[in-house]
Design a protein around this motif. Structure first.
Motif, PDB file in Angstrom:
ATOM      1  N   PRO A   1       0.796  -1.234   0.000  1.00 22.12           N
ATOM      2  CA  PRO A   1       0.000   0.000   0.000  1.00 22.12           C
ATOM      3  C   PRO A   1       0.826   1.280   0.000  1.00 22.12           C
ATOM      4  O   PRO A   1       0.448   2.263  -0.616  1.00 22.12           O
TER       5      PRO A   1
ATOM      6  N   CYS B   1      -7.978 -14.424   0.129  1.00 24.24           N
ATOM      7  CA  CYS B   1      -8.907 -13.283   0.153  1.00 24.24           C
ATOM      8  C   CYS B   1     -10.327 -13.776   0.400  1.00 24.24           C
ATOM      9  O   CYS B   1     -11.066 -13.209   1.207  1.00 24.24           O
TER      10      CYS B   1
ATOM     11  N   HIS C   1     -10.945 -14.700   3.956  1.00 25.26           N
ATOM     12  CA  HIS C   1     -11.123 -13.533   4.820  1.00 25.26           C
ATOM     13  C   HIS C   1     -12.527 -12.948   4.683  1.00 25.26           C
ATOM     14  O   HIS C   1     -13.104 -12.483   5.660  1.00 25.26           O
TER      15      HIS C   1
ATOM     16  N   LEU D   1     -15.151  -4.782   8.584  1.00 25.14           N
ATOM     17  CA  LEU D   1     -13.962  -3.961   8.801  1.00 25.14           C
ATOM     18  C   LEU D   1     -13.578  -3.361   7.459  1.00 25.14           C
ATOM     19  O   LEU D   1     -13.744  -3.996   6.413  1.00 25.14           O
ATOM     20  N   ALA D   2     -13.053  -2.167   7.481  1.00 21.51           N
ATOM     21  CA  ALA D   2     -12.702  -1.485   6.233  1.00 21.51           C
ATOM     22  C   ALA D   2     -11.724  -2.306   5.388  1.00 21.51           C
ATOM     23  O   ALA D   2     -11.791  -2.287   4.159  1.00 21.51           O
ATOM     24  N   TYR D   3     -10.838  -3.058   6.013  1.00 22.69           N
ATOM     25  CA  TYR D   3      -9.827  -3.791   5.240  1.00 22.69           C
ATOM     26  C   TYR D   3     -10.447  -4.890   4.371  1.00 22.69           C
ATOM     27  O   TYR D   3      -9.845  -5.340   3.403  1.00 22.69           O
ATOM     28  N   TYR D   4     -11.663  -5.300   4.674  1.00 19.64           N
ATOM     29  CA  TYR D   4     -12.332  -6.282   3.811  1.00 19.64           C
ATOM     30  C   TYR D   4     -12.462  -5.751   2.380  1.00 19.64           C
ATOM     31  O   TYR D   4     -12.516  -6.531   1.438  1.00 19.64           O
TER      32      TYR D   4
ATOM     33  N   VAL E   1     -10.185  -4.305   0.728  1.00 21.20           N
ATOM     34  CA  VAL E   1      -8.939  -4.655   0.033  1.00 21.20           C
ATOM     35  C   VAL E   1      -9.026  -6.083  -0.490  1.00 21.20           C
ATOM     36  O   VAL E   1      -8.732  -6.356  -1.656  1.00 21.20           O
ATOM     37  N   TRP E   2      -9.457  -7.013   0.351  1.00 27.03           N
ATOM     38  CA  TRP E   2      -9.584  -8.402  -0.090  1.00 27.03           C
ATOM     39  C   TRP E   2     -10.669  -8.539  -1.149  1.00 27.03           C
ATOM     40  O   TRP E   2     -10.505  -9.259  -2.135  1.00 27.03           O
TER      41      TRP E   2
ATOM     42  N   SER F   1     -11.590  -6.253  -3.254  1.00 22.66           N
ATOM     43  CA  SER F   1     -11.105  -5.668  -4.508  1.00 22.66           C
ATOM     44  C   SER F   1     -10.162  -6.616  -5.246  1.00 22.66           C
ATOM     45  O   SER F   1     -10.156  -6.653  -6.478  1.00 22.66           O
ATOM     46  N   ASP F   2      -9.369  -7.389  -4.515  1.00 19.38           N
ATOM     47  CA  ASP F   2      -8.512  -8.385  -5.169  1.00 19.38           C
ATOM     48  C   ASP F   2      -9.372  -9.419  -5.904  1.00 19.38           C
ATOM     49  O   ASP F   2      -9.071  -9.806  -7.039  1.00 19.38           O
TER      50      ASP F   2
END
Length: 126
Positions: free
Chosen positions: A70, A91, A94, A106-109, A111-112, A114-115
């Motif tokens: 990042p 991903c 998760h 959670l906001a980081y989900y 990222v996963w 989007s992958d």
């Protein structure tokens, strides 16, 4: 921070022409702000299209992919010094508990997710 002029990208896009009321152009993003309502609407339209063309599942060619850390992702003036390896199945592992209601969002989900979405996009776009 996103850079560039996204309005030029969206100006003649099919999404912009079909979704905007007459005489009004929809702004999905500016240089530093992304409208989540418009992003969600665009994603839903794209998922609807992919489902119509490909059905409810999409086969992807690989599980592993190159990822840019990042802190280097948006530093386009410099070539990334380090690449990492991501894994689509990881991903998915998760994101699954979120879908099953076992975990709070959670906001980081994003990222996963989007992958996974990138893999679908590349698979269906050919």
């Amino acid at each position: 921070m996103l850079r560039g002029k996204p309005e030029e990208v969206l100006r003649n896009s099919q999404y912009d022409q079909q979704a905007a009321p007459p005489g009004r152009r929809i702004e999905l993003t500016t240089a530093d702000v992304i409208r989540l309502d418009q992003l969600a609407a665009a994603a839903e339209r794209l998922f609807e299209h992919v489902r119509q063309v490909h059905g409810d599942t999409v086969e992807v060619a690989a599980d592993y992919f190159w990822a840019i850390p990042p802190d280097a992702l948006y530093e386009v003036a410099q070539e990334p010094r380090k690449l990492t390896i991501g894994q689509l199945s990881e991903c998915e592992q998760h994101v699954r508990p979120l879908l099953e209601g076992e975990l709070d969002p959670l906001a980081y989900y994003l990222v996963w997710l989007s992958d996974l979405m990138r893999a679908v996009g590349y698979a269906v776009a050919g």
